[in-house]
Write an enzyme that holds these catalytic residues in place. Structure first.
Site, PDB file in Angstrom:
ATOM      1  N   LYS A 104       0.969  -1.121   0.075  1.00  8.85           N
ATOM      2  CA  LYS A 104      -0.053   0.123   0.091  1.00  8.85           C
ATOM      3  C   LYS A 104       0.684   1.276  -0.132  1.00  8.85           C
ATOM      4  O   LYS A 104       0.397   2.193  -0.459  1.00  8.85           O
ATOM      5  CB  LYS A 104      -0.998  -0.056   1.086  1.00  8.85           C
ATOM      6  CG  LYS A 104      -2.051  -0.959   1.205  1.00  8.85           C
ATOM      7  CD  LYS A 104      -2.786  -0.967   2.509  1.00  8.85           C
ATOM      8  CE  LYS A 104      -4.001  -1.964   2.434  1.00  8.85           C
ATOM      9  NZ  LYS A 104      -5.180  -1.688   3.450  1.00  8.85           N
ATOM     10  N   GLY A 164      -5.918   3.537  19.643  1.00  9.24           N
ATOM     11  CA  GLY A 164      -4.914   2.688  18.960  1.00  9.24           C
ATOM     12  C   GLY A 164      -4.115   3.568  17.989  1.00  9.24           C
ATOM     13  O   GLY A 164      -4.248   4.863  17.811  1.00  9.24           O
ATOM     14  N   GLY A 167      -2.500   1.392  11.347  1.00 15.24           N
ATOM     15  CA  GLY A 167      -2.639   1.967  10.316  1.00 15.24           C
ATOM     16  C   GLY A 167      -3.898   2.623   9.967  1.00 15.24           C
ATOM     17  O   GLY A 167      -3.984   3.521   9.547  1.00 15.24           O
ATOM     18  N   ASN A 188      -2.625   5.226  22.965  1.00  6.13           N
ATOM     19  CA  ASN A 188      -1.961   3.904  22.536  1.00  6.13           C
ATOM     20  C   ASN A 188      -1.127   3.641  23.479  1.00  6.13           C
ATOM     21  O   ASN A 188      -0.761   4.360  24.535  1.00  6.13           O
ATOM     22  CB  ASN A 188      -1.014   4.100  21.234  1.00  6.13           C
ATOM     23  CG  ASN A 188      -0.669   2.751  20.528  1.00  6.13           C
ATOM     24  OD1 ASN A 188      -1.528   2.009  20.390  1.00  6.13           O
ATOM     25  ND2 ASN A 188       0.410   2.649  20.244  1.00  6.13           N
ATOM     26  N   LYS A 193       4.738   5.261  19.418  1.00  8.39           N
ATOM     27  CA  LYS A 193       4.060   5.215  18.069  1.00  8.39           C
ATOM     28  C   LYS A 193       2.861   6.262  17.745  1.00  8.39           C
ATOM     29  O   LYS A 193       2.793   6.713  16.306  1.00  8.39           O
ATOM     30  CB  LYS A 193       3.510   3.679  18.228  1.00  8.39           C
ATOM     31  CG  LYS A 193       3.079   3.304  16.596  1.00  8.39           C
ATOM     32  CD  LYS A 193       2.551   1.557  16.774  1.00  8.39           C
ATOM     33  CE  LYS A 193       2.044   1.265  15.371  1.00  8.39           C
ATOM     34  NZ  LYS A 193       1.672  -0.156  15.353  1.00  8.39           N
ATOM     35  N   ILE A 260     -14.616   0.502  14.697  1.00 13.78           N
ATOM     36  CA  ILE A 260     -14.428   0.255  13.212  1.00 13.78           C
ATOM     37  C   ILE A 260     -14.461  -1.413  13.030  1.00 13.78           C
ATOM     38  O   ILE A 260     -14.635  -1.892  12.033  1.00 13.78           O
ATOM     39  CB  ILE A 260     -12.984   0.401  12.749  1.00 13.78           C
ATOM     40  CG1 ILE A 260     -11.791  -0.096  13.455  1.00 13.78           C
ATOM     41  CG2 ILE A 260     -12.889   2.131  12.768  1.00 13.78           C
ATOM     42  CD1 ILE A 260     -10.260   0.146  12.545  1.00 13.78           C
TER      43      ILE A 260
END
Length: 320
Positions: A104, A164, A167, A188, A193, A260
């Protein structure tokens, strides 16, 4: 890769570790076992006979006959052990690592043009033929954007919490800031990150709205009426009783919640949100609109609301 899971057909599927340390998993295995779906995989050493290593994910390993491996090693089960940090258990070494589908990102350099927001995110998943090549889009963003619009979840001038920093969280952070969110707190377990995402978002969009926090510091948030978007795999079937944050006080400070995940249809996160009288939505419409957006881009058409409704109802039936 000796054996992916008990009874798996790709018993001796060949995975490669490249010189740069990246891991290549056979496409058949990626598709058959949805290896990338949870954003993390477990690696563990193979048997003395086969050697090599095994690759699997929580959704496959935990409900299987080998699920005791995770039950007996809580730092692996809840990913509290550091990424790539091996844990010894009954003669084998186990760890978890983040996983992404690097194509990607890699494909961007070969495209004639890229949608501006997809270019900022650094990932595309849909290619549209143009006169001189291809243009790349990221329908993850388009899918969530259309779900939020349909459910009348307003991002402009709203404080947002993202749970989170994978991606999906990166794409959603760009969406939220680009739509004028008042602030975007990225929570997170590993704050570093989340900080990378926040810095990239602020730099690309010339904003100061995004910032990182350690997940355990959620109690330090001082605002209210947050749009909370859950982007991790926690709560994904079959681990339906799990939630990233269990504290009911956290949900009292939300205005609305979006998970999600779409299987189960009602996650623990959603239940906790609804218990405080707050609306909560799963990710099925995000998935739906990802497909609708790609279809529209490929065919240069608009899918009717009636056809979208029929497809959505069929998706609900398939998932039970």
């Amino acid at each position: 890769m000796p054996q992916m899971n008990k009874g798996g057909k790709f018993i001796f599927g060949k995975s490669l570790i490249r010189t740069d340390g990246t891991l290549r998993i056979p496409p058949q295995a990626m598709e058959e076992y949805h290896i990338a779906d949870e954003g993390k995989v477990y690696l563990f050493t193979g048997s003395k006979i086969t050697g090599g290593f095994c690759v699997t994910r929580k959704g496959l390993l935990h409900p299987s006959k080998l699920g005791h491996i995770l039950d007996d090693t809580p730092p692996l089960l809840d990913y509290s052990a550091g990424s790539g940090e091996f844990i010894k258990y009954k003669g084998r070494s186990y760890c978890w690592v983040e996983i992404s589908q690097a194509h990607k990102q890699e494909v961007i350099g070969a495209l004639e043009s890229v949608d501006p927001l997809a270019e900022a995110i650094g990932a595309v998943n849909t290619l549209v033929r143009t006169e001189h090549g291809y243009k790349g889009y990221n329908t993850d963003i388009l899918g969530l954007e259309r779900e939020l619009e349909e459910e009348q979840v307003e991002l402009k001038d709203s404080p947002v919490i993202l749970l989170g920093a994978g991606g999906a969280a990166r794409a959603i952070a760009f969406l939220c800031v680009s739509k004028g969110a008042k602030e975007v707190a990225i929570l997170n377990r590993t704050e570093e990150k989340a900080a990378v995402i926040a810095e990239d978002v602020n730099r690309h969009l010339q904003s100061k709205a995004a910032y990182a926090m350690k997940l355990s510091d959620y109690g330090k948030l001082t605002g209210g009426n947050y749009v909370v978007i859950q982007t991790t795999s926690v709560g994904l079937y079959p681990n339906c009783d799990d939630a990233v944050i269990e504290d009911e006080d956290f949900y009292k400070r939300a205005a609305v919640g979006v998970d999600i995940i779409y299987n189960p249809a009602e996650t623990k996160f959603m239940k906790l949100m609804k218990a405080q009288g707050k609306p909560a939505y799963n990710g099925l419409k995000m998935l739906l609109y990802q497909g609708v957006s790609a279809f529209e881009l490929w065919n240069d058409i608009k899918v009717s609301k009636e056809n979208i409704r029929k497809v959505y109802e069929n998706m609900q039936k398939k998932l039970g």
